[in-house]
Write an enzyme that holds these catalytic residues in place. Structure first.
Site, short mmCIF file in Angstrom:
data_model
loop_
_atom_site.label_atom_id
_atom_site.label_comp_id
_atom_site.label_asym_id
_atom_site.label_seq_id
_atom_site.Cartn_x
_atom_site.Cartn_y
_atom_site.Cartn_z
N PHE A 11 27.47 20.97 58.70
CA PHE A 11 27.19 22.41 58.64
C PHE A 11 28.38 23.22 58.07
O PHE A 11 28.30 23.81 56.99
CB PHE A 11 26.79 22.87 60.05
CG PHE A 11 26.88 24.35 60.30
CD1 PHE A 11 26.31 25.25 59.41
CD2 PHE A 11 27.49 24.83 61.45
CE1 PHE A 11 26.37 26.63 59.65
CE2 PHE A 11 27.56 26.19 61.70
CZ PHE A 11 27.00 27.10 60.80
N THR A 123 37.88 23.86 68.11
CA THR A 123 36.90 24.73 68.78
C THR A 123 37.53 25.49 69.94
O THR A 123 38.53 25.02 70.52
CB THR A 123 35.74 23.85 69.30
OG1 THR A 123 34.97 24.60 70.23
CG2 THR A 123 36.24 22.61 70.04
N ASP A 124 36.92 26.61 70.31
CA ASP A 124 37.38 27.35 71.50
C ASP A 124 37.06 26.58 72.79
O ASP A 124 37.59 26.91 73.85
CB ASP A 124 36.78 28.76 71.53
CG ASP A 124 35.25 28.79 71.56
OD1 ASP A 124 34.61 27.72 71.47
OD2 ASP A 124 34.69 29.90 71.66
N GLU A 125 36.19 25.56 72.67
CA GLU A 125 35.75 24.87 73.90
C GLU A 125 36.88 24.08 74.55
O GLU A 125 36.78 23.70 75.73
CB GLU A 125 34.53 23.98 73.59
CG GLU A 125 33.41 24.81 72.98
CD GLU A 125 32.06 24.10 72.84
OE1 GLU A 125 31.79 23.15 73.58
OE2 GLU A 125 31.28 24.53 71.96
N TYR A 149 32.69 16.28 74.71
CA TYR A 149 32.95 16.82 73.36
C TYR A 149 34.27 17.58 73.34
O TYR A 149 35.16 17.29 72.53
CB TYR A 149 31.79 17.74 72.92
CG TYR A 149 32.16 18.65 71.76
CD1 TYR A 149 32.47 18.13 70.51
CD2 TYR A 149 32.22 20.05 71.92
CE1 TYR A 149 32.81 18.97 69.44
CE2 TYR A 149 32.56 20.89 70.86
CZ TYR A 149 32.86 20.33 69.63
OH TYR A 149 33.22 21.16 68.58
N LYS A 153 37.91 16.85 71.41
CA LYS A 153 38.52 17.78 70.46
C LYS A 153 39.92 18.18 70.96
O LYS A 153 40.85 18.33 70.16
CB LYS A 153 37.66 19.04 70.29
CG LYS A 153 36.34 18.84 69.58
CD LYS A 153 36.48 18.39 68.13
CE LYS A 153 37.02 19.45 67.21
NZ LYS A 153 37.01 19.00 65.78
P1 NAD Z 1 28.34 18.85 62.08
O1 NAD Z 1 27.96 17.96 63.20
O2 NAD Z 1 27.30 19.70 61.42
O3 NAD Z 1 29.00 17.97 60.90
C1 NAD Z 1 29.91 16.96 61.15
C2 NAD Z 1 30.06 16.15 59.87
O4 NAD Z 1 31.04 15.12 60.11
C3 NAD Z 1 28.77 15.45 59.43
O5 NAD Z 1 28.58 15.61 58.04
C4 NAD Z 1 29.02 13.97 59.77
O6 NAD Z 1 28.34 13.08 58.91
C5 NAD Z 1 30.53 13.89 59.60
N1 NAD Z 1 31.12 12.78 60.38
C6 NAD Z 1 30.90 12.48 61.69
N2 NAD Z 1 31.60 11.38 62.03
C7 NAD Z 1 32.29 11.00 60.93
C8 NAD Z 1 33.20 9.95 60.66
N3 NAD Z 1 33.55 9.06 61.59
N4 NAD Z 1 33.73 9.87 59.42
C9 NAD Z 1 33.40 10.76 58.44
N5 NAD Z 1 32.53 11.75 58.65
C10 NAD Z 1 31.98 11.88 59.88
O7 NAD Z 1 29.54 19.72 62.62
P2 NAD Z 1 29.94 21.24 62.32
O8 NAD Z 1 29.17 22.11 63.21
O9 NAD Z 1 29.92 21.45 60.85
O10 NAD Z 1 31.45 21.24 62.83
C11 NAD Z 1 32.52 20.92 61.94
C12 NAD Z 1 33.82 21.01 62.71
O11 NAD Z 1 33.98 22.32 63.24
C13 NAD Z 1 33.90 20.06 63.90
O12 NAD Z 1 35.21 19.54 63.95
C14 NAD Z 1 33.62 20.95 65.10
O13 NAD Z 1 34.27 20.46 66.24
C15 NAD Z 1 34.21 22.26 64.64
N6 NAD Z 1 33.62 23.48 65.21
C16 NAD Z 1 32.26 23.67 65.15
C17 NAD Z 1 31.72 24.85 65.64
C18 NAD Z 1 30.24 25.13 65.56
O14 NAD Z 1 29.80 26.15 66.09
N7 NAD Z 1 29.46 24.31 64.90
C19 NAD Z 1 32.55 25.82 66.22
C20 NAD Z 1 33.94 25.58 66.25
C21 NAD Z 1 34.45 24.41 65.74
P1 TYD Z 2 24.95 24.93 71.44
O1 TYD Z 2 24.30 25.57 70.25
O2 TYD Z 2 24.62 23.52 71.78
O3 TYD Z 2 26.52 25.15 71.27
P2 TYD Z 2 27.74 24.93 72.36
O4 TYD Z 2 27.23 24.17 73.51
O5 TYD Z 2 28.73 24.16 71.56
O6 TYD Z 2 28.20 26.31 72.71
O7 TYD Z 2 24.60 25.80 72.71
C1 TYD Z 2 24.89 27.18 72.75
C2 TYD Z 2 24.42 27.73 74.08
O8 TYD Z 2 22.99 27.65 74.12
C3 TYD Z 2 24.90 26.92 75.26
O9 TYD Z 2 25.16 27.81 76.34
C4 TYD Z 2 23.72 26.02 75.61
C5 TYD Z 2 22.53 26.87 75.22
N1 TYD Z 2 21.34 26.12 74.75
C6 TYD Z 2 20.08 26.39 75.32
O10 TYD Z 2 19.94 27.24 76.21
N2 TYD Z 2 19.00 25.68 74.86
C7 TYD Z 2 19.12 24.73 73.88
O11 TYD Z 2 18.10 24.09 73.52
C8 TYD Z 2 20.41 24.48 73.30
C9 TYD Z 2 20.58 23.45 72.23
C10 TYD Z 2 21.49 25.21 73.76
#
Ligand code: NAD
Ligand code: TYD
Length: 334
Positions: A11, A123-125, A149, A153
């Site tokens: 993403f 991540t903030d998590e 998770y 991280k």
């Molecule tokens: P995502 O799950 O959409 O994408 C992860 C990508 O990493 C995928 O394309 C997957 O194929 C690749 N991948 C997984 N394991 C791999 C490996 N061993 N080698 C090579 N590639 C691999 O994740 P995202 O939501 O795009 O998140 C990207 C980064 O941002 C992550 O590090 C996540 O912790 C961080 N992040 C995400 C969010 C969010 O809201 N999505 C918020 C803060 C931080």
């Molecule tokens: P998520 O999108 O999984 O992100 P994160 O857990 O990394 O914050 O979840 C966001 C919030 O939404 C979290 O409080 C869990 C809640 N949630 C639901 O209530 N229903 C769902 O089906 C999912 C996937 C998440």
């Protein structure tokens, strides 16, 4: 500049690659991605013929491959991760492997190839969770991860910092709040709920729906990473947030309203184990030092996101049915 972007088929990584090639068309990007269930080359269809873009299918834990690729770039931006909390509750092994061992493997390669510039996406998590009146997380908040998770991280962040202090590796880290926008895998709340409603399915709200997340439009995250890469201080961490704290139920109702559906579609379901109650980010450091702040309001970003999922039905339908795995095989022979 030549960048190695890991996890660029996911993403945020794919949004970052689009952003970067648009803004810096002369730069070169190598995208290393293992194409797990979350990686999708469809996200990058419109750049795949760009001569400045190259895709390499591979694992960030593959020492030899990573070493070869790192040799040839100036900067590494590490997005690759297992990223979904619910999956980490079911089985954490891949989280430990990719997020910890994978980050270590990249750091070693960066160190052994002339101390390459390394930016780590986190991540903030990692900071744990907050009560309703607690002050927001900032760069000095102690780490207190509570899910497999976030623990994986957190471990990766510690390793990145250790390579700065021990080996002088030029690193930066960003800890960002929840992103949303195009190409988000429909297992996370916003795209899951939009696509469920489009399919006539209910939306499963965990627990009482009062868990709070801070939301940032993905393009704003890409801009923040860009600024950190250009102007960030080596060895430092930057917290990135959207100034947009919302309880899940409010988001759910907003999505339902935007899609013209009824609140009868809400289904309260069993809570997530160890469900973090609230995240909030104080992003004054990146604002004051680098001049970054979010540009897209939640209302505007959510509207854009709903539109995107409406206009890209085949993208998410393929994912939800698993057809896209077959598509890869046909299209790319892998
Ligand atoms: P995502 O799950 O959409 O994408 C992860 C990508 O990493 C995928 O394309 C997957 O194929 C690749 N991948 C997984 N394991 C791999 C490996 N061993 N080698 C090579 N590639 C691999 O994740 P995202 O939501 O795009 O998140 C990207 C980064 O941002 C992550 O590090 C996540 O912790 C961080 N992040 C995400 C969010 C969010 O809201 N999505 C918020 C803060 C931080
Ligand atoms: P998520 O999108 O999984 O992100 P994160 O857990 O990394 O914050 O979840 C966001 C919030 O939404 C979290 O409080 C869990 C809640 N949630 C639901 O209530 N229903 C769902 O089906 C999912 C996937 C998440």
């Amino acid at each position: 500049m030549k960048l190695l972007v890991t996890g660029g088929a996911g993403f945020i990584g794919s949004n970052f690659i689009h952003y970067w090639l648009r803004k810096y068309p002369k730069d070169k990007i190598v995208n290393l991605d293992a194409l797990t269930y979350a990686g999708n080359l469809e996200n990058l269809k419109d750049v795949e013929s760009n001569p400045n873009y190259k895709f390499v299918k591979g694992d960030i834990c593959d020492k030899d491959l990573v070493n070869e690729l790192v040799k040839d770039v100036d900067v590494i931006v590490n997005f690759a991760a297992e990223s979904h909390v619910d999956r980490s509750i079911l089985d954490a092994e891949n989280f430990v492997r990719t997020n910890v061992l994978g980050t270590y493997t990249l750091l070693e390669a960066a160190k052994n190839n002339g101390n390459k510039r390394f930016h780590h996406i986190s991540t903030d998590e990692v900071f744990g969770h907050l009560g309703p009146n607690d002050p927001a997380f900032n760069e000095l908040t102690p780490y207190e991860p509570r899910s497999p998770y976030s623990a994986s991280k957190a471990a990766s962040d510690h390793l990145v910092r250790a390579y700065f202090h021990t080996f002088g590796l030029p690193v930066t880290i960003s800890n960002c709040s929840n992103n949303y926008g195009p190409f988000m895998f429909p297992e996370k709340i916003i795209p899951l709920f939009i696509t469920n409603l489009m399919e006539g399915k209910k939306v499963p709200v965990y627990g009482d729906g009062m868990n709070v997340r801070d939301w940032l439009f993905v393009e704003d995250h890409c801009q923040a990473i860009d600024l950190i890469l250009q102007k960030g201080k080596i060895g430092e961490t930057y917290c990135i947030g959207g100034n947009s704290e919302k309880p899940n139920i409010e988001i759910t109702k907003k999505i339902i309203e935007l899609m013209g559906k009824s609140e009868d579609m809400i289904e309260y379901v069993k809570d997530r184990l160890g469900h973090d109650r609230r995240y909030a980010i104080d992003f004054s450091k990146i604002k004051n030092e680098l001049g970054w702040e979010p540009q897209v309001s939640f209302e505007e970003g959510l509207k854009k996101t709903v539109e995107w999922y409406k206009n890209n039905e085949s993208w998410w339908k393929n994912i939800k049915t698993g057809d896209y795995k077959e598509y890869y095989k046909k299209q790319y022979g892998k």
